[in-house]
Design an enzyme around this catalytic site. Structure first.
Site, short mmCIF file in Angstrom:
data_model
loop_
_atom_site.label_atom_id
_atom_site.label_comp_id
_atom_site.label_asym_id
_atom_site.label_seq_id
_atom_site.Cartn_x
_atom_site.Cartn_y
_atom_site.Cartn_z
N GLU A 42 7.33 -2.44 1.96
CA GLU A 42 6.56 -1.84 3.06
C GLU A 42 5.34 -2.69 3.44
O GLU A 42 4.70 -3.28 2.57
CB GLU A 42 6.09 -0.44 2.63
CG GLU A 42 5.26 0.29 3.68
CD GLU A 42 4.70 1.61 3.18
OE1 GLU A 42 4.27 2.42 4.02
OE2 GLU A 42 4.69 1.83 1.95
N LYS A 111 7.71 4.72 10.60
CA LYS A 111 7.52 5.70 9.51
C LYS A 111 7.10 7.06 10.07
O LYS A 111 6.16 7.16 10.85
CB LYS A 111 6.44 5.16 8.56
CG LYS A 111 6.26 5.98 7.28
CD LYS A 111 5.23 5.28 6.38
CE LYS A 111 5.01 6.02 5.06
NZ LYS A 111 3.99 5.32 4.24
N CYS A 145 8.60 4.64 1.99
CA CYS A 145 7.64 5.11 0.99
C CYS A 145 7.52 6.64 0.95
O CYS A 145 8.40 7.32 0.44
CB CYS A 145 6.30 4.44 1.24
SG CYS A 145 5.22 4.38 -0.22
#
Length: 265
Positions: A42, A111, A145
């Site tokens: 990430e 995200k 994540c």
């Protein structure tokens, strides 16, 4: 499918160094492991994250697409290019890109779940869509994540036929056991392979935990990295999926009419 996860140690806010280092590690993985897919972690371009991530961010993915599109074509390998801090007109996003062997960008993902305890929600915009794509004839998905803490996101993609989930992250050492357990749980409950690529090293006061892994649908860890920078490689044998879904068909036995996903507390 042969998968290599590049567990990268990056320099906070130094995008030039990080681009050069990421390219070096991808080339090393391609040469040494000869994988079908190479995965980065990430926000590797700036780290997670400088005070103003937009200052070192890519601009609508232009640099990431130019570098990794060309690299995937040159090396003849699929690249899940982790995610980058990515500046657009309406703000900064945490955006992942996927490239196939021809160099084409076949998937993009912003995200969707931003980590408020570290202020990610104050510096980035939320994504609004899922990420599903095909690699080597297999249906794949990608999350970033904190997304892994929301099982409904992964299950939604699994119901659309996903066989392999890529998780790119910068997960801190302090809570690394959570990442390991959640990764195994997502693989087991959705009867799929999971390739986790986490970062390592220190950014500011935060130490990142590494422990990148490839996990099979039974929850078995096929390979796991340590806590320092390394390239982890494992084989995913998709015939395993057919066997487990045939013997324990959780998708067939679901009771969606009973599930309530709206918060009532």
């Amino acid at each position: 499918m042969r998968i290599s996860c590049v567990q990268m140690d990056m320099h906070l806010g130094n995008s030039q160094y990080n681009f050069d280092h990421a390219e070096l590690l991808v080339r090393q993985a391609a040469k040494e492991a000869r994988p079908d897919v190479i995965v980065l972690p990430e926000t590797w371009n700036v780290g997670f994250f400088p005070e103003d991530p937009a200052a070192g961010a890519d601009c609508d993915g232009v640099r990431t697409k130019a570098v990794f599109g060309a690299l995937s074509k040159e090396l003849g390998v699929n690249i899940v290019a982790g995610s980058v801090a990515n500046r657009r007109q309406d703000g900064c996003y945490n955006t992942a890109y996927v490239f196939d062997r021809t160099g084409a960008c076949i998937a993009e993902y912003d995200k969707t779940h931003l980590f408020a305890p570290m202020g990610e929600d104050r510096r980035f915009q939320k994504g609004q869509y899922l990420c599903l794509f095909s690699l080597e004839g297999r249906r794949c998905g990608l999350i970033i994540c904190y997304d892994i803490r929301f099982p409904e996101l992964t299950r939604t993609m699994a119901l659309k036929g996903m066989d392999l989930l890529f998780v790119v992250s910068q997960w801190p050492q302090q809570r690394i056991a959570h990442l390991q357990i959640l990764s195994q749980a997502r693989a087991i409950e959705n009867q799929m392979f999971l390739a986790l690529c986490n970062s390592c090293g220190t950014a500011g006061r935060t130490r990142y935990g590494g422990r990148s892994a490839v996990i099979d649908p039974w929850g078995a860890v096929l390979a796991e990295a340590g806590t320092e920078e390394e390239i982890l490689t494992a084989e995913a044998d998709f015939s395993v999926i057919e066997g487990i879904r045939g013997s324990i068909n959780v998708f067939q036995d679901r009771r969606p009419e009973l599930y309530q996903l709206q918060q009532t507390m």
